[in-house]
Design a protein around this motif. Structure first.
Motif, mmCIF file in Angstrom:
data_model
loop_
_atom_site.group_PDB
_atom_site.id
_atom_site.type_symbol
_atom_site.label_atom_id
_atom_site.label_comp_id
_atom_site.label_asym_id
_atom_site.label_seq_id
_atom_site.Cartn_x
_atom_site.Cartn_y
_atom_site.Cartn_z
ATOM 1 N N GLN A 1 0.843 -1.190 0.000
ATOM 2 C CA GLN A 1 0.000 0.000 0.000
ATOM 3 C C GLN A 1 0.880 1.243 0.000
ATOM 4 O O GLN A 1 1.758 1.404 0.836
ATOM 5 N N VAL A 2 0.645 2.123 -0.939
ATOM 6 C CA VAL A 2 1.413 3.361 -1.054
ATOM 7 C C VAL A 2 0.688 4.469 -0.305
ATOM 8 O O VAL A 2 -0.521 4.652 -0.449
ATOM 9 N N GLN A 3 1.420 5.192 0.511
ATOM 10 C CA GLN A 3 0.868 6.359 1.203
ATOM 11 C C GLN A 3 1.519 7.621 0.640
ATOM 12 O O GLN A 3 2.735 7.664 0.440
ATOM 13 N N LEU A 4 0.686 8.628 0.428
ATOM 14 C CA LEU A 4 1.148 9.892 -0.132
ATOM 15 C C LEU A 4 0.679 11.045 0.746
ATOM 16 O O LEU A 4 -0.498 11.083 1.141
ATOM 17 N N VAL A 5 1.581 11.973 1.030
ATOM 18 C CA VAL A 5 1.235 13.127 1.857
ATOM 19 C C VAL A 5 1.759 14.389 1.186
ATOM 20 O O VAL A 5 2.969 14.529 0.987
ATOM 21 N N GLU A 6 0.842 15.300 0.865
ATOM 22 C CA GLU A 6 1.221 16.557 0.236
ATOM 23 C C GLU A 6 1.506 17.630 1.277
ATOM 24 O O GLU A 6 0.955 17.609 2.386
ATOM 25 N N SER A 17 4.985 32.429 -6.526
ATOM 26 C CA SER A 17 5.365 31.032 -6.707
ATOM 27 C C SER A 17 5.080 30.222 -5.448
ATOM 28 O O SER A 17 5.087 30.761 -4.336
ATOM 29 N N LEU A 18 4.866 28.948 -5.650
ATOM 30 C CA LEU A 18 4.746 27.979 -4.563
ATOM 31 C C LEU A 18 5.405 26.686 -4.999
ATOM 32 O O LEU A 18 5.429 26.369 -6.193
ATOM 33 N N ARG A 19 5.875 25.938 -4.021
ATOM 34 C CA ARG A 19 6.473 24.635 -4.294
ATOM 35 C C ARG A 19 5.745 23.604 -3.456
ATOM 36 O O ARG A 19 5.795 23.652 -2.213
ATOM 37 N N LEU A 20 5.075 22.693 -4.119
ATOM 38 C CA LEU A 20 4.366 21.615 -3.442
ATOM 39 C C LEU A 20 5.254 20.383 -3.381
ATOM 40 O O LEU A 20 5.999 20.098 -4.326
ATOM 41 N N SER A 21 5.142 19.660 -2.289
ATOM 42 C CA SER A 21 5.872 18.409 -2.130
ATOM 43 C C SER A 21 4.916 17.273 -1.854
ATOM 44 O O SER A 21 3.853 17.474 -1.269
ATOM 45 N N CYS A 22 5.319 16.091 -2.266
ATOM 46 C CA CYS A 22 4.540 14.879 -2.005
ATOM 47 C C CYS A 22 5.509 13.836 -1.467
ATOM 48 O O CYS A 22 6.448 13.437 -2.163
ATOM 49 N N ALA A 23 5.302 13.446 -0.221
ATOM 50 C CA ALA A 23 6.138 12.427 0.403
ATOM 51 C C ALA A 23 5.480 11.069 0.234
ATOM 52 O O ALA A 23 4.304 10.904 0.559
ATOM 53 N N ALA A 24 6.228 10.119 -0.286
ATOM 54 C CA ALA A 24 5.692 8.789 -0.569
ATOM 55 C C ALA A 24 6.319 7.746 0.346
ATOM 56 O O ALA A 24 7.485 7.852 0.728
ATOM 57 N N SER A 25 5.524 6.755 0.701
ATOM 58 C CA SER A 25 6.030 5.643 1.501
ATOM 59 C C SER A 25 5.200 4.406 1.221
ATOM 60 O O SER A 25 4.091 4.481 0.697
ATOM 61 N N GLY A 26 5.791 3.248 1.575
ATOM 62 C CA GLY A 26 5.069 1.993 1.442
ATOM 63 C C GLY A 26 5.097 1.433 0.037
ATOM 64 O O GLY A 26 5.281 2.148 -0.944
ATOM 65 N N ALA A 74 15.498 8.865 -4.196
ATOM 66 C CA ALA A 74 16.319 8.649 -3.005
ATOM 67 C C ALA A 74 15.680 9.257 -1.771
ATOM 68 O O ALA A 74 15.837 8.754 -0.657
ATOM 69 N N LYS A 75 14.946 10.348 -1.962
ATOM 70 C CA LYS A 75 14.293 11.025 -0.845
ATOM 71 C C LYS A 75 12.812 10.702 -0.759
ATOM 72 O O LYS A 75 12.106 11.237 0.091
ATOM 73 N N ASN A 76 12.329 9.842 -1.672
ATOM 74 C CA ASN A 76 10.914 9.455 -1.675
ATOM 75 C C ASN A 76 9.990 10.657 -1.783
ATOM 76 O O ASN A 76 8.964 10.728 -1.094
ATOM 77 N N THR A 77 10.341 11.592 -2.634
ATOM 78 C CA THR A 77 9.522 12.781 -2.769
ATOM 79 C C THR A 77 9.300 13.155 -4.235
ATOM 80 O O THR A 77 10.094 12.806 -5.114
ATOM 81 N N CYS A 95 -1.529 14.812 -5.033
ATOM 82 C CA CYS A 95 -0.555 13.962 -5.699
ATOM 83 C C CYS A 95 -1.112 12.549 -5.772
ATOM 84 O O CYS A 95 -1.961 12.153 -4.957
ATOM 85 N N ALA A 96 -0.660 11.821 -6.769
ATOM 86 C CA ALA A 96 -1.197 10.494 -7.022
ATOM 87 C C ALA A 96 -0.118 9.590 -7.598
ATOM 88 O O ALA A 96 0.840 10.066 -8.216
ATOM 89 N N ALA A 97 -0.302 8.300 -7.407
ATOM 90 C CA ALA A 97 0.616 7.299 -7.950
ATOM 91 C C ALA A 97 -0.179 6.291 -8.768
ATOM 92 O O ALA A 97 -1.250 5.831 -8.336
ATOM 93 N N GLY A 98 0.338 5.962 -9.947
ATOM 94 C CA GLY A 98 -0.369 5.024 -10.798
ATOM 95 C C GLY A 98 0.287 4.926 -12.154
ATOM 96 O O GLY A 98 1.515 4.862 -12.245
ATOM 97 N N SER A 99 -0.541 4.933 -13.199
ATOM 98 C CA SER A 99 -0.028 4.845 -14.568
ATOM 99 C C SER A 99 0.251 6.244 -15.100
ATOM 100 O O SER A 99 -0.327 7.229 -14.635
ATOM 101 N N PHE A 100 1.128 6.326 -16.084
ATOM 102 C CA PHE A 100 1.516 7.599 -16.686
ATOM 103 C C PHE A 100 0.376 8.067 -17.576
ATOM 104 O O PHE A 100 0.265 7.693 -18.741
ATOM 105 N N SER A 101 -0.486 8.915 -17.028
ATOM 106 C CA SER A 101 -1.698 9.289 -17.733
ATOM 107 C C SER A 101 -2.204 10.623 -17.243
ATOM 108 O O SER A 101 -1.882 11.062 -16.135
ATOM 109 N N SER A 102 -3.033 11.267 -18.065
ATOM 110 C CA SER A 102 -3.700 12.493 -17.646
ATOM 111 C C SER A 102 -5.077 12.205 -17.050
ATOM 112 O O SER A 102 -5.772 13.130 -16.643
ATOM 113 N N SER A 103 -5.477 10.940 -17.026
ATOM 114 C CA SER A 103 -6.779 10.573 -16.483
ATOM 115 C C SER A 103 -6.640 10.173 -15.027
ATOM 116 O O SER A 103 -5.849 9.286 -14.688
#
Length: 120
Positions: A1-6, A17-26, A74-77, A95-103
């Motif tokens: 199971q992948v966990q994502l935190v923005e 300007s703003l910089r968003l980050s997404c930390a991934a784990s699992g 390396a930083k899971n981000t 943020c999302a994880a999956g297939s390389f798509s715009s859908s």
């Protein structure tokens, strides 16, 4: 199971300007493509940008030249650098994880979202 935190959302003036980050784990998150989507109140969730594990990127036309997506396995981000922001960029960004798509249907894992508000 992948966990994502923005993180990194907030209030900014138009042109800023703003910089968003997404930390991934699992799971094996690094093998997934990653994407950013946004959703304004009362509107559908729309594609912003995506990046493969190889580094190949894909942007929505309206974001090209203003937004830049990157990932650091390396930083899971994953990050989204947003420049020249406009009031119409105001939305919750996911943020999302999956297939390389715009859908959004091609992404299996989602973060909780971070609010971006651009004042005029």
């Amino acid at each position: 199971q992948v966990q994502l935190v923005e993180s990194g959302g907030g209030l900014v003036q138009a042109g800023g300007s703003l910089r968003l980050s997404c930390a991934a784990s699992g799971g094996t998150w690094s093998s997934y493509s990653m994407g950013w989507f946004r959703q304004a109140p009362g509107k559908e969730r729309v594609f912003v940008a995506a990046i493969r594990w190889t580094g190949t990127t894909y942007y929505a036309d309206s974001m090209k030249g203003r937004f830049s997506i990157s990932r650091d396995s390396a930083k899971n981000t994953m990050t989204l650098q947003m420049n020249s922001l406009k009031p119409e960029d105001t939305a919750v960004y996911y943020c999302a994880a999956g297939s390389f798509s715009s859908s959004y249907r091609e992404y299996a894992y989602w973060g909780q979202g971070t609010q971006v508000t651009v004042s005029s």
